[in-house]
Design an enzyme around this catalytic site. Structure first.
Site, PDB file in Angstrom:
ATOM      1  N   HIS A 367       0.794  -1.235   0.000  1.00 18.13           N
ATOM      2  CA  HIS A 367       0.000   0.000   0.000  1.00 18.13           C
ATOM      3  C   HIS A 367       0.819   1.275   0.000  1.00 18.13           C
ATOM      4  O   HIS A 367       0.254   2.361   0.115  1.00 18.13           O
ATOM      5  CB  HIS A 367      -0.904   0.052   1.231  1.00 18.13           C
ATOM      6  CG  HIS A 367      -1.976  -0.983   1.268  1.00 18.13           C
ATOM      7  ND1 HIS A 367      -3.231  -0.774   0.756  1.00 18.13           N
ATOM      8  CD2 HIS A 367      -1.976  -2.241   1.757  1.00 18.13           C
ATOM      9  CE1 HIS A 367      -3.972  -1.860   0.950  1.00 18.13           C
ATOM     10  NE2 HIS A 367      -3.231  -2.768   1.547  1.00 18.13           N
ATOM     11  N   LYS A 558      -8.401  13.781   5.371  1.00 20.76           N
ATOM     12  CA  LYS A 558      -7.520  12.607   5.317  1.00 20.76           C
ATOM     13  C   LYS A 558      -6.528  12.746   6.452  1.00 20.76           C
ATOM     14  O   LYS A 558      -6.481  13.793   7.104  1.00 20.76           O
ATOM     15  CB  LYS A 558      -6.804  12.534   3.970  1.00 20.76           C
ATOM     16  CG  LYS A 558      -6.164  13.868   3.543  1.00 20.76           C
ATOM     17  CD  LYS A 558      -5.537  13.793   2.157  1.00 20.76           C
ATOM     18  CE  LYS A 558      -6.501  14.002   1.015  1.00 20.76           C
ATOM     19  NZ  LYS A 558      -6.587  12.892   0.095  1.00 20.76           N
ATOM     20  N   ARG A 559      -5.718  11.700   6.677  1.00 24.48           N
ATOM     21  CA  ARG A 559      -4.674  11.847   7.677  1.00 24.48           C
ATOM     22  C   ARG A 559      -3.805  13.057   7.353  1.00 24.48           C
ATOM     23  O   ARG A 559      -3.636  13.418   6.190  1.00 24.48           O
ATOM     24  CB  ARG A 559      -3.792  10.584   7.705  1.00 24.48           C
ATOM     25  CG  ARG A 559      -4.433   9.416   8.395  1.00 24.48           C
ATOM     26  CD  ARG A 559      -4.743   9.737   9.838  1.00 24.48           C
ATOM     27  NE  ARG A 559      -3.550   9.618  10.656  1.00 24.48           N
ATOM     28  CZ  ARG A 559      -3.372   8.656  11.552  1.00 24.48           C
ATOM     29  NH1 ARG A 559      -4.295   7.734  11.763  1.00 24.48           N
ATOM     30  NH2 ARG A 559      -2.267   8.610  12.262  1.00 24.48           N
ATOM     31  N   LYS A 564       0.808  14.624   1.835  1.00 28.77           N
ATOM     32  CA  LYS A 564      -0.558  14.931   1.378  1.00 28.77           C
ATOM     33  C   LYS A 564      -0.768  16.433   1.191  1.00 28.77           C
ATOM     34  O   LYS A 564      -1.762  16.869   0.629  1.00 28.77           O
ATOM     35  CB  LYS A 564      -1.587  14.366   2.354  1.00 28.77           C
ATOM     36  CG  LYS A 564      -1.579  12.830   2.411  1.00 28.77           C
ATOM     37  CD  LYS A 564      -2.599  12.311   3.413  1.00 28.77           C
ATOM     38  CE  LYS A 564      -2.513  10.810   3.645  1.00 28.77           C
ATOM     39  NZ  LYS A 564      -3.227  10.006   2.650  1.00 28.77           N
ATOM     40  N   THR A 666      -8.589   6.763  -1.666  1.00 33.54           N
ATOM     41  CA  THR A 666      -9.936   6.229  -1.888  1.00 33.54           C
ATOM     42  C   THR A 666     -10.963   7.323  -1.624  1.00 33.54           C
ATOM     43  O   THR A 666     -12.065   7.294  -2.166  1.00 33.54           O
ATOM     44  CB  THR A 666     -10.212   5.013  -0.984  1.00 33.54           C
ATOM     45  OG1 THR A 666      -9.702   5.296   0.323  1.00 33.54           O
ATOM     46  CG2 THR A 666      -9.545   3.764  -1.513  1.00 33.54           C
ATOM     47  N   LYS A 670     -14.657   8.620  -3.489  1.00 32.56           N
ATOM     48  CA  LYS A 670     -15.915   8.918  -2.798  1.00 32.56           C
ATOM     49  C   LYS A 670     -16.426  10.302  -3.178  1.00 32.56           C
ATOM     50  O   LYS A 670     -17.616  10.500  -3.427  1.00 32.56           O
ATOM     51  CB  LYS A 670     -15.716   8.829  -1.276  1.00 32.56           C
ATOM     52  CG  LYS A 670     -15.358   7.428  -0.807  1.00 32.56           C
ATOM     53  CD  LYS A 670     -14.806   7.405   0.626  1.00 32.56           C
ATOM     54  CE  LYS A 670     -14.118   6.060   0.885  1.00 32.56           C
ATOM     55  NZ  LYS A 670     -13.309   6.043   2.115  1.00 32.56           N
TER      56      LYS A 670
HETATM   57  N1  CRA Z   1      -2.479   5.385   3.929  1.00 34.23           N
HETATM   58  C1  CRA Z   1      -2.160   4.653   0.965  1.00 34.23           C
HETATM   59  O1  CRA Z   1      -1.379   5.726   1.380  1.00 34.23           O
HETATM   60  C2  CRA Z   1      -4.242   3.935  -0.186  1.00 34.23           C
HETATM   61  C3  CRA Z   1      -4.536   3.063   1.028  1.00 34.23           C
HETATM   62  C4  CRA Z   1      -5.315   1.825   0.652  1.00 34.23           C
HETATM   63  C5  CRA Z   1      -2.457   3.699   2.122  1.00 34.23           C
HETATM   64  C6  CRA Z   1      -3.411   5.135   0.251  1.00 34.23           C
HETATM   65  O2  CRA Z   1      -3.060   5.886  -0.892  1.00 34.23           O
HETATM   66  O3  CRA Z   1      -5.436   4.367  -0.782  1.00 34.23           O
HETATM   67  O4  CRA Z   1      -3.327   2.659   1.660  1.00 34.23           O
HETATM   68  N2  CRA Z   1      -1.196   3.114   2.514  1.00 34.23           N
HETATM   69  O5  CRA Z   1      -4.663   1.091  -0.337  1.00 34.23           O
HETATM   70  C7  CRA Z   1      -0.873   2.521   3.683  1.00 34.23           C
HETATM   71  O6  CRA Z   1      -1.603   2.491   4.644  1.00 34.23           O
HETATM   72  C8  CRA Z   1       0.737   1.240   4.857  1.00 34.23           C
HETATM   73  O7  CRA Z   1       0.341   1.938   3.727  1.00 34.23           O
HETATM   74  C9  CRA Z   1      -3.074   4.400   3.328  1.00 34.23           C
HETATM   75  O8  CRA Z   1      -4.108   4.113   3.761  1.00 34.23           O
END
Ligand code: CRA
Length: 831
Positions: A367, A558-559, A564, A666, A670
């Site tokens: 991810h 988002k986080r 970001k 994601t 949405k």
């Molecule tokens: N933070 C990615 O950064 C992705 C999600 C789900 C992340 C996002 O861009 O949409 O995963 N990566 O695939 C992550 O957690 C450990 O890596 C995320 O949620």
């Protein structure tokens, strides 16, 4: 069965308002020992959920029975995080009982919404990765796949964020204080999970060298099950969450009183394993308790999978035929050595057979490419906690390195890069390398991201095993992210094109034709306005702040993370402020900028961003010159439930990461589905959103992945950009000189230093001029409402690809080998 019992059973599963009412009353009395006169809202909520559960149980049991009888291939999705949010709305939507429950609540004197809002989010995740897992469960059930989630039942989910004087404060998320009626504890499903001890060699009857893991200590993993209903198809799958409990029988007879008290106190220590979710998003912190959690999840889950398997099948060599296990990121990758250990040490297979079974059964999703996120467990920690596993990992590595030699010849550097064990001062186990070597498929989460992993972090592996790498672009469930969260829009769409879109999201393409239908477009834009007003009412009620619903709602949720680039939007807000101050009579398109998101408690820079956003917001919101023109607001405690309110109200979706850093995103999907226009970089799934909606219907700006590389190669200097853009320079100077924080003028130096002296690793300054231009495009487009809403509708109409149903079908076909299950006609086809 006697007639009276069967009658009673019928009442419990009746789908009409009257029997639902009867059950709610009955649960109040017989499950909760109260009654409608004395119950409070929490109790009423609980009996509503218990009545929903009554209506799930038959399908839940029948679904499992059918899987058993048909020997259906089972898919296990192992994840340290499941960000499932609230479940009541979701269950009722999927059961098609929304109206009946609404009416039942009303007849009993309660407002459904008020009851729904009693539920705490199950916030067992940090962000995208955990929410993705939740969307996948919904899609697996909806597609009729035998898909099961396995995770941990943390007592405390992601912390609650409060804002004090502009700063983030963390508070524990005590979501289980009053229990959760959704989870069923299964005392019959409990496994010991072992730690420590040592690996002891011995020779078996056939003269083979074997190993036993001895002198271990253990805790128990106790199953708690949450039902996962599919959309109107009678399928109910399962999310199994493990809770740590202490060993069953402490031999208390040998204890004196002091020992007895200590022994009872030790129970606490055992149970700590499932106490709390680690609140870090994309930063690896090598704590032993986290490693224990990971093994706790893997060990209990594999025991459960194999127990189930053995009840139905004789030969473990057929495991990959009937079982697929997906590891959500590297967190569950100890499944590789643990399955090897079970097959060899407990089942008596040789290495080759065990390896073949393991690799074919497991697969792993990556991810992120951020190096600081990659898990590397110190060898010393593993040796202490899981000695037998470490031994197996060494053996896997030895055999793998031989293969590397065979494949590439004597390329020492390559061997060093590919080794599962990294040498050096603190040798460690690279969990990603272990995942690639020990599984048959590795997938990225968006096309760009998969290309990147092949070219960068996993390049050597891709050259060796090209067939292992595959892309599975993320998706979102349309049930929660349109039908539930934006009911007015969902109803409008259904009245125009029918409801097949709920399970076949690409059917939304039929809306393309509506752009010239004035009546429809009026309704479509009215709904956006209505959603903005709904959000404004919420903000007014909870914060006493009045959002300007005539303004563009420009949202970044988002986080909080440097990559970001929340900072870029904050700079834009400040620049707008400066512009309006300098040009009080110039026309401006009104804007309301909304932020929400949590910062990891140990991430100082991200926490500083929150403070800065709040300081800038204070300046803007308290200046009468901004009235009707500009607002900026940070909403605390971002959650799935808050996202469900914010996303339908958004005009603009901010997806502005440094190219190459956001694996997929994601939230971007949405927002687009709910008719927000994306302003974004060519990063993650934005690239594919652009392909789907068309270049004219998305506002793309800034450096591409190649542009970023090129700029870095040719020698980036943030000072140049600072000096070249007056508006940008003014804002950075203001941040540095205390304009937004006069009582503490040097407060934000860490931020301005990282941008200037630190040379701005995330290229905020490099992208800012293009971003400001793109924001002008947003203004221009918004000034022509007819044009704007056409673009918005094209977004709603064309993002069908991003349904998690599509993602799951792709996994089923290319990774799990269960595509036959997709065509069993279990899907809702629309009414
Ligand atoms: N933070 C990615 O950064 C992705 C999600 C789900 C992340 C996002 O861009 O949409 O995963 N990566 O695939 C992550 O957690 C450990 O890596 C995320 O949620």
């Amino acid at each position: 069965m006697s007639t009276t019992t069967s009658k009673k059973l019928n009442v419990k599963t009746g789908m009409d308002t009257e029997s639902i009412k009867a059950d709610i009353l009955s649960h109040l009395r017989y499950s909760l020992a109260t009654d409608i006169e004395t119950a409070n809202k929490k109790e009423f909520y609980k009996s509503v959920v218990l009545s929903v559960m009554d209506r799930l149980h038959d399908s839940w049991l029948n679904t499992q029975k059918e899987y058993r009888e048909k020997k259906t291939k089972k898919i296990y999705y192992i994840s340290m995080e499941f960000l499932i949010g609230r479940l009541l709305d979701n269950a009722l939507v999927n059961l098609n009982l929304e109206q009946e429950f609404r009416d039942a609540c009303k007849d009993l004197g309660y407002d459904y919404e008020e009851i729904r809002d009693i539920e705490n989010d199950a916030a067992l995740g940090n962000g995208g990765l955990g929410r993705l897992a939740a969307c996948f469960l919904d899609s697996m059930a909806t597609l009729g796949l035998a898909g099961f989630g396995y995770g941990i039942k943390y007592d405390y989910g992601i912390f609650k964020q409060k804002i004090h004087d502009g700063y983030q404060i963390e508070r524990p998320d005590d979501w289980l204080r009053f229990g959760t009626p959704w989870a069923t504890t299964r005392p019959s499903v409990m496994y010991p999970v072992r730690f420590y001890g040592r690996s002891v060699p011995y020779t078996d009857e056939d003269g083979h060298l074997r190993f036993k893991w001895e002198n271990t200590q253990h805790v128990y993993a106790l199953a708690n099950d949450i039902p996962m209903p599919g959309f109107r198809n009678g399928v109910v799958n399962n999310l199994r969450l493990w809770k740590a409990t202490s060993p069953k029988s402490l031999d208390l007879t040998s204890f004196n009183q002091g020992e007895y008290i200590n022994a009872v106190r030790d129970i606490e220590l055992h149970e700590n394993i499932s106490r709390v979710l680690y609140p870090n998003d994309k930063i690896f912190v090598g704590q032993e308790l986290r490693l224990k959690q990971e093994y706790f999840l893997v060990s209990s889950t594999l025991q459960d999978i194999l127990r189930e398997y053995k009840q139905q099948h004789d030969d473990l060599r057929d495991l990959p035929k009937y079982v697929a296990i997906q590891c959500n990121d590297t967190h569950p990758n100890l499944a590789v050595p643990d399955l090897m250990r079970i097959l060899m040490d407990e089942e008596g297979f040789d290495w080759e057979t065990s390896w073949d079974i393991t690799v074919k059964t497991l697969s792993y999703t990556n991810h992120t490419v951020l190096p600081e996120a990659l898990e590397k467990w110190p060898v010393s920690m593993l040796r202490n906690l899981l000695p037998r596993h470490l031994q197996i990992i060494y053996e896997i590595n030895k055999r793998f390195i031989n293969k590397v030699h065979e494949h590439f010849g004597d390329d020492v550097n390559r061997v060093r890069r590919m080794s599962i064990i990294s040498e050096g001062e603190q040798p460690s186990v690279q969990m990603a390398n272990l995942g690639i070597v020990g599984t048959h498929k590795v997938n990225g989460v968006a096309a760009l991201h998969t290309d990147l992993i092949k070219k960068t972090i996993f390049r050597d592996f891709f050259e060796m095993y090209p067939e292992r790498f595959t892309n599975k672009t993320n998706g979102i469930t349309p049930r929660r992210w349109l039908k539930q969260c934006n009911k007015p829009l969902a109803d409008l769409i259904t009245s125009e094109i029918g409801d097949s879109w709920i399970t076949h999201l690409s059917d939304l393409r039929k809306l393309d034709d509506k752009v010239n239908d004035k009546k429809f477009m009026k309704k479509y834009s009215d709904i956006k306005q209505q959603n903005k007003e709904r959000l404004a009412a919420y903000v007014k009620e909870n914060y006493g702040f009045e959002l300007n619903t005539k303004a563009i709602f420009d949202i970044q949720i988002k986080r909080i993370h440097e990559y970001k680039r929340q900072l870029m939007l904050a700079i834009y807000a400040a620049a707008q402020y400066n512009y309006i101050k300098a040009n009080p009579d110039a026309p401006v398109v009104p804007r309301t900028i909304i932020f929400a998101g949590k910062a990891a408690p140990g991430y100082a820079m991200a926490k500083m961003f929150i403070k800065l956003i709040n300081s800038i917001s204070d300046k803007i919101n308290n200046d009468p010159d901004m009235e009707g023109k500009l607002q900026c607001f940070f909403l605390d405690n971002y959650s799935v439930t808050l996202a469900e309110q914010l996303i339908p109200a958004a005009d603009v979706s901010e997806q502005i990461s440094t190219a190459g850093m956001e694996a997929s995103g994601t939230g971007n999907m949405k927002f687009a589905l709910n008719g927000a226009v994306t302003i974004g970089t060519l990063d993650g799934a934005n690239v594919e959103i652009k392909e789907e909606v068309g270049d004219e219907n998305i506002i793309i700006f800034g450096l591409t992945v190649e542009g970023v590389e090129e700029l870095r190669r040719s020698g980036y200097s943030s000072w140049e950009y600072y000096n070249a853009d007056k508006a940008l320079k003014q804002v950075i100077d203001q941040i540095r000189d205390g304009f937004f924080e006069p009582d503490h003028p040097s407060l934000f130096h860490t931020i301005t230093n990282s941008l200037l002296d630190g040379n701005d690793y995330f290229l905020v300054l490099a992208d800012y001029p293009a971003y400001a231009e793109a924001q002008k495009e947003v203004d221009a487009l918004y000034s022509k409402p007819d044009e704007w809403f056409k673009v918005a509708l094209y977004n709603t109409a064309r993002v069908g690809k991003f349904s998690s149903d599509r993602t799951i079908s792709d996994y089923a076909t290319d990774i799990w080998g269960c595509e036959d299950q997709l065509n069993k006609g279990r899907e809702y086809q629309g009414s």
